[in-house]
Design an enzyme around this catalytic site. Sequence first.
Site, PDB file in Angstrom:
ATOM      1  N   HIS A 261      -3.281  -1.252  12.694  1.00  0.00           N
ATOM      2  CA  HIS A 261      -3.322  -0.206  11.672  1.00  0.00           C
ATOM      3  C   HIS A 261      -4.731   0.354  11.619  1.00  0.00           C
ATOM      4  CE1 HIS A 261      -3.029   1.769   7.745  1.00  0.00           C
ATOM      5  NE2 HIS A 261      -1.725   1.701   7.888  1.00  0.00           N
ATOM      6  N   ASP A 317       5.722  -1.465   9.557  1.00  0.00           N
ATOM      7  CA  ASP A 317       6.797  -1.045  10.454  1.00  0.00           C
ATOM      8  C   ASP A 317       7.303  -2.183  11.331  1.00  0.00           C
ATOM      9  OD1 ASP A 317       6.799   1.711   9.717  1.00  0.00           O
ATOM     10  OD2 ASP A 317       4.954   1.967  10.852  1.00  0.00           O
TER      11      ASP A 317
END
Length: 380
Positions: A261, A317
């Site tokens: 991320h 996700d």
Amino acid sequence: MAEKSYAKGLEGVIAGESKICKVDGENGRLYYYGYRIADLVEKASFEEVTYLLLYGKLPTSRELSEFTARMRKNRELKPPILNIIKEFPRSSHPMELLQTIVNFLSGYIDHKIEHSPTCNCRQTLHQIAQLPAVIAAFHRFRNGLNYISPRDDLSHGANFLWQLKGTEPDSEDGEIMDKCLTLHAEHSFNASTFTARVVASTLSTCYCSISAAIGSLFGSLHGGANEKVITMVEDIDNVENAAPWIDAALAKKQKIMGMGHRVYKAKDPRAVIMERFLQTLSSKYNDNSKLVVLEEIEKVFRERMEEKGKPIYPNVDFFSGAVYSLLGIPSSLFTPIFAMARASGWLAHILEQRVDNRLFRPKALYTGEVDRPWPAESID
């Protein structure tokens, strides 16, 4: 004068002020208006979280009751909207439908759109309340099924499962679906939210801003990642294949979807909670096939990255698609579900942008030529 330095992708650049969300990437923490995400998931419904995002405070019991009733009252789609959904090309991705339909929703509201911090979108809530019905209707129509009207006795998440499948989910499935929406509701100046604020800064409508945000979310580097994660899991198929698959992907410099991320330097707190939901559902439905593969991918990938001195952790996700699969949701709907959850955060940011608005107009670092000579002869 030399151009000022810049950060590619605006990494680390502060583009505005916001009171809505704090992402503490170093410590793996997330807050909505100062409340920890873990507390919101445990103690609040998605409707209560939506109230918090739109009003900046938790509602009283009476305020929550009135707000919940208003959200649920506005779930039903009007016949012209259903006709558009029914006629939309079946081969299209549902995100393409969502981006289209949001602007149609603006034509079927009873108030006049006002460009102000007190926009009546807080009252009608069409963009939040009706997206689940749009997604469910498109799925059912393209599978030869009839539209199912919403129920006002179910939570936002449980009602979506009802409209999608036509059977009422048990309390645990409905609760997990609702909590998943809370996890996806807001995340500061991510790509889609920043898109929404840029459009809002032009004094465009909430609907246009959210439509643009949906287009941004569709990308596989943003909301589309969870769909790609499931494709990866299906490709790997079993635990034994995980290490060789990852090694081959890394050799080709292929991105491992759901890992890493831009902001978090620790495990995404949403991924921690989502993994717990996956463990619960895997045990409940006696199907841990996706869970064990995902756990092995995380283990192997982290080992490979730590060897390079670059520890990388799962983001939200990584586990969300597997959770949705166990809830009986097809992978083509994973990103639309992200959108229907994030609509609350988008609307909150749009309204905040209007409070002290300034048009976004960044500069570009020009790297092309100047004063090029015009050709002496015409170019064939």
